[in-house]
Enzyme design. Structure first.
Site, PDB file in Angstrom:
ATOM      1  N   GLU A 168      -5.091  -4.481  11.357  1.00  0.00           N
ATOM      2  CA  GLU A 168      -4.133  -3.404  11.632  1.00  0.00           C
ATOM      3  C   GLU A 168      -4.153  -3.076  13.126  1.00  0.00           C
ATOM      4  O   GLU A 168      -5.144  -2.533  13.614  1.00  0.00           O
ATOM      5  CB  GLU A 168      -4.520  -2.123  10.909  1.00  0.00           C
ATOM      6  CG  GLU A 168      -4.589  -2.133   9.416  1.00  0.00           C
ATOM      7  CD  GLU A 168      -4.975  -0.734   8.920  1.00  0.00           C
ATOM      8  OE1 GLU A 168      -4.066   0.026   8.576  1.00  0.00           O
ATOM      9  OE2 GLU A 168      -6.178  -0.407   8.922  1.00  0.00           O
ATOM     10  N   ASN A 194       0.851  -1.189   0.000  1.00  0.00           N
ATOM     11  CA  ASN A 194       0.000   0.000   0.000  1.00  0.00           C
ATOM     12  C   ASN A 194       0.890   1.242   0.000  1.00  0.00           C
ATOM     13  O   ASN A 194       1.475   1.591   1.023  1.00  0.00           O
ATOM     14  CB  ASN A 194      -0.910  -0.017   1.235  1.00  0.00           C
ATOM     15  CG  ASN A 194      -1.744   1.247   1.350  1.00  0.00           C
ATOM     16  OD1 ASN A 194      -1.969   1.956   0.373  1.00  0.00           O
ATOM     17  ND2 ASN A 194      -2.205   1.537   2.551  1.00  0.00           N
ATOM     18  N   HIS A 242      -9.411   1.368   5.656  1.00  0.00           N
ATOM     19  CA  HIS A 242      -8.073   1.520   6.233  1.00  0.00           C
ATOM     20  C   HIS A 242      -8.154   2.447   7.444  1.00  0.00           C
ATOM     21  O   HIS A 242      -8.971   3.368   7.490  1.00  0.00           O
ATOM     22  CB  HIS A 242      -7.113   2.086   5.185  1.00  0.00           C
ATOM     23  CG  HIS A 242      -5.678   2.040   5.599  1.00  0.00           C
ATOM     24  ND1 HIS A 242      -5.118   2.984   6.435  1.00  0.00           N
ATOM     25  CD2 HIS A 242      -4.683   1.163   5.303  1.00  0.00           C
ATOM     26  CE1 HIS A 242      -3.845   2.689   6.625  1.00  0.00           C
ATOM     27  NE2 HIS A 242      -3.559   1.588   5.958  1.00  0.00           N
ATOM     28  N   GLY A 259       3.197  -1.040   4.225  1.00  0.00           N
ATOM     29  CA  GLY A 259       3.292   0.368   3.883  1.00  0.00           C
ATOM     30  C   GLY A 259       4.669   0.738   3.371  1.00  0.00           C
ATOM     31  O   GLY A 259       5.048   0.420   2.248  1.00  0.00           O
ATOM     32  N   GLY A 260       5.455   1.397   4.222  1.00  0.00           N
ATOM     33  CA  GLY A 260       6.744   1.956   3.817  1.00  0.00           C
ATOM     34  C   GLY A 260       7.707   0.977   3.181  1.00  0.00           C
ATOM     35  O   GLY A 260       8.443   1.331   2.254  1.00  0.00           O
TER      36      GLY A 260
END
Length: 251
Positions: free
Chosen positions: A167, A9, A94, A234-235
């Site tokens: 999450e 993402n 999200h 993510g990152g």
């Protein structure tokens, strides 16, 4: 046997030109067939993403969508627009959409129903914040989210389509860390909940991802857990080499 889904993402990162460079870099690296890899880019790069990955084994996804097909909804993107591009997945709910943009479960329920209607696979995100975790309400919160988000949606509609991403919001940017055992415990809870809501067959078919600071250094430990079927990253998905390491975690 559930095939692991490793989805990157990108959030609000990468221009269209940077997307092209990422894909070129990724094509030079090893892409395992043992997992399903998916790139989820900003809307501005989706056309490039789908065109450049058309003949690859990498799926594509969008970060959000509205539930209506067309109309006076300035700034929104419809499910049929995504389907026209050939998008495979869409993230729904999200934590950043829930907290920053105040999206509630009633809206998310409509989005999931609309995605399924247009044959786009929803990645439904759920999770508790720090206050909810510390007051031991994490299971209650996640159960409420899932029940409301899937309200009125039939088993046959989500079989082989629904993905759930857990999450732990409490462990993102708080200095707290979620262990792989924490992740497994919640993913198992979610699977058992789906079994109660629908059936064991449905629960056993749904892929449940973990999304909490996943990186090449910890993905093997995370993916060793019985009820974790992938990661929403993510990152660590923003660089081709790092994303390739995530996809090839078992090698």
């Amino acid at each position: 046997m559930r095939k692991p889904l490793i989805a990157g993402n990108w959030k609000m990162n990468k221009t269209d030109g940077e997307t092209k460079q990422f894909i070129n870099d990724l094509k030079c690296l090893d892409i395992s067939d043992n997992v399903e890899a998916c790139i989820i880019s900003p809307f501005t790069s989706l056309k490039t993403l789908t065109e450049d990955l058309r003949n690859s084994n990498i799926s594509t996804g969008a970060q959000n969508m509205y539930y209506e097909e067309c109309g006076a909804f300035t700034g929104e993107v419809s499910p049929n627009m995504l389907k026209d591009l050939g998008i495979d997945y869409v993230i729904i709910g999200h934590s950043e959409r829930r907290t920053i943009f105040k999206e509630d479960d009633e809206l998310l329920n409509k989005k999931i129903a609309s995605a399924l209607k247009h044959d786009i696979k929803p990645i439904l995100c759920c999770g508790e914040n720090l206050e909810q975790r510390e007051s031991n309400r994490h299971e209650e919160v996640v159960e409420s989210q899932i029940r409301l988000d899937l309200k009125g949606i039939n088993e046959k509609d989500i079989m082989s389509k629904l993905v759930i991403a857990y999450e732990p919001i409490w462990a993102i940017g708080t200095g707290k860390t979620a262990s792989s055992d924490d992740a497994q415990s919640m993913c198992k809870f979610i699977r058992n909940l789906l079994s109660k809501m629908y059936s064991k067959d449905l629960a056993d078919s749904v892929r449940i991802q973990y999304g909490g600071s996943v990186k090449p250094e910890n993905i093997l430990d995370i993916m060793s857990k019985e009820d974790i079927d992938g990661a929403l990253v993510g990152g660590a998905s923003l660089e081709a080499e790092s994303f390739s390491k995530l996809i090839n975690y078992g090698k």
